[in-house]
Write a protein that holds these residues in place. Sequence first.
Motif, PDB file in Angstrom:
ATOM      1  N   ASN A  42       3.860 -55.070   3.741  1.00 48.11           N
ATOM      2  CA  ASN A  42       4.039 -54.064   2.699  1.00 48.11           C
ATOM      3  C   ASN A  42       4.735 -54.674   1.487  1.00 48.11           C
ATOM      4  O   ASN A  42       5.636 -55.509   1.633  1.00 48.11           O
ATOM      5  CB  ASN A  42       4.867 -52.892   3.226  1.00 48.11           C
ATOM      6  CG  ASN A  42       4.111 -52.077   4.251  1.00 48.11           C
ATOM      7  OD1 ASN A  42       2.883 -52.064   4.246  1.00 48.11           O
ATOM      8  ND2 ASN A  42       4.834 -51.413   5.134  1.00 48.11           N
ATOM      9  N   GLN A 302       3.812 -45.592  -0.289  1.00 53.45           N
ATOM     10  CA  GLN A 302       2.780 -46.218   0.519  1.00 53.45           C
ATOM     11  C   GLN A 302       2.682 -45.492   1.847  1.00 53.45           C
ATOM     12  O   GLN A 302       3.683 -45.252   2.519  1.00 53.45           O
ATOM     13  CB  GLN A 302       3.069 -47.695   0.756  1.00 53.45           C
ATOM     14  CG  GLN A 302       1.886 -48.427   1.398  1.00 53.45           C
ATOM     15  CD  GLN A 302       1.989 -49.926   1.287  1.00 53.45           C
ATOM     16  OE1 GLN A 302       3.072 -50.468   1.143  1.00 53.45           O
ATOM     17  NE2 GLN A 302       0.858 -50.625   1.342  1.00 53.45           N
ATOM     18  N   VAL A 309      -1.831 -47.228  -1.106  1.00 51.28           N
ATOM     19  CA  VAL A 309      -0.801 -46.915  -2.091  1.00 51.28           C
ATOM     20  C   VAL A 309      -1.172 -45.587  -2.756  1.00 51.28           C
ATOM     21  O   VAL A 309      -2.265 -45.445  -3.311  1.00 51.28           O
ATOM     22  CB  VAL A 309      -0.673 -48.022  -3.147  1.00 51.28           C
ATOM     23  CG1 VAL A 309       0.312 -47.605  -4.245  1.00 51.28           C
ATOM     24  CG2 VAL A 309      -0.221 -49.325  -2.501  1.00 51.28           C
TER      25      VAL A 309
END
Length: 338
Positions: A42, A302, A309
Amino acid sequence: MKLDSMKLKGLFSRVYNSKMEETDSADIKAYITKVFGDGSANPDPSMLHQFNQLVVETADEIAKPMVTNLLSIFANVDSETRGNIKELKIPQKNKAKVVWSATGSGVDLVRVEGKKSIFAVPAHLSTGFYYEPLDLVKESETYFRKLVNDVANAKVRLYLDKINALTAQAIASGKIPAANVKTGSNITIQEYNKVASVLQRYGGRPVFVGDSLLIDYFAMQQATDSTFKNLLTDGIKDELLTALNPTRIARTTAVNLVNPFTDASNSKVELPVNKGYMFAGGVEQKPFSVIEYGGLRQQTEQDIEDERVKMKITQDVSINLVFGEAIGVIEEQAAVTL
């Protein structure tokens, strides 16, 4: 760790407008990779926020001429600093009793009988969408331009959605007179012209805004109608034969509404293809008032499940319908479909 926003904004602008310098292609790729990595982890929240903020700022610059060019046909468009009060003049020629105002959740009826002005109240409008980080990493330039376009179009769509809602409410309430509205199946060019004749009494050549399919439907009737076909000039005949979008229908000017597909099978578009709007041309007071307060803002998160996203964009804007008599609405319910 955030990078220099001003330098990045210049990079974003050059890449979007295809005016790249020697290292820009590598730089945009490197920056996107720095933000999103290879998709296996991430992104850092602060860098993700910076990236999306710069995308929104770039898109806002792209959207400004889109908003101005489209809305100026039927709206007086203005801007104001957040926190300032803007006075909105009420046209006295139509003796307005009410004004329809867009809000964040719908439409409000504002009584203005006897008033010469009201104060515009901005609404907090918002919309959202998602994107796939891996697509950005793999095709940085192409997908970056697509993302910017998506945000710019989302802003335009925010305004059009509210204008559609205001128009529907005004028709239901009678603020847009019945003589200005034609809804039905297989509408003829004579019926189209009847609506135009109502609006031309306000001055100027009426302007018809609609999807290319609806414009073609009425434009081509000029060549088959027993009366109109004998009145066509060589210029109009040539336009009907060769022009990508006809610009003249009877006594009106036609403006094609950009209405892109929203699915991969080319079966859905953003706005109805069978509904168009007609506006009195050459008049100072437009039917709508649009006052924009500041630019676009964004919030980012997210999704923990699919790692997409999500971006929520917001815009403070006052949208009011102040002169419903100068709007025409035409909806063809049978002959015009995708």
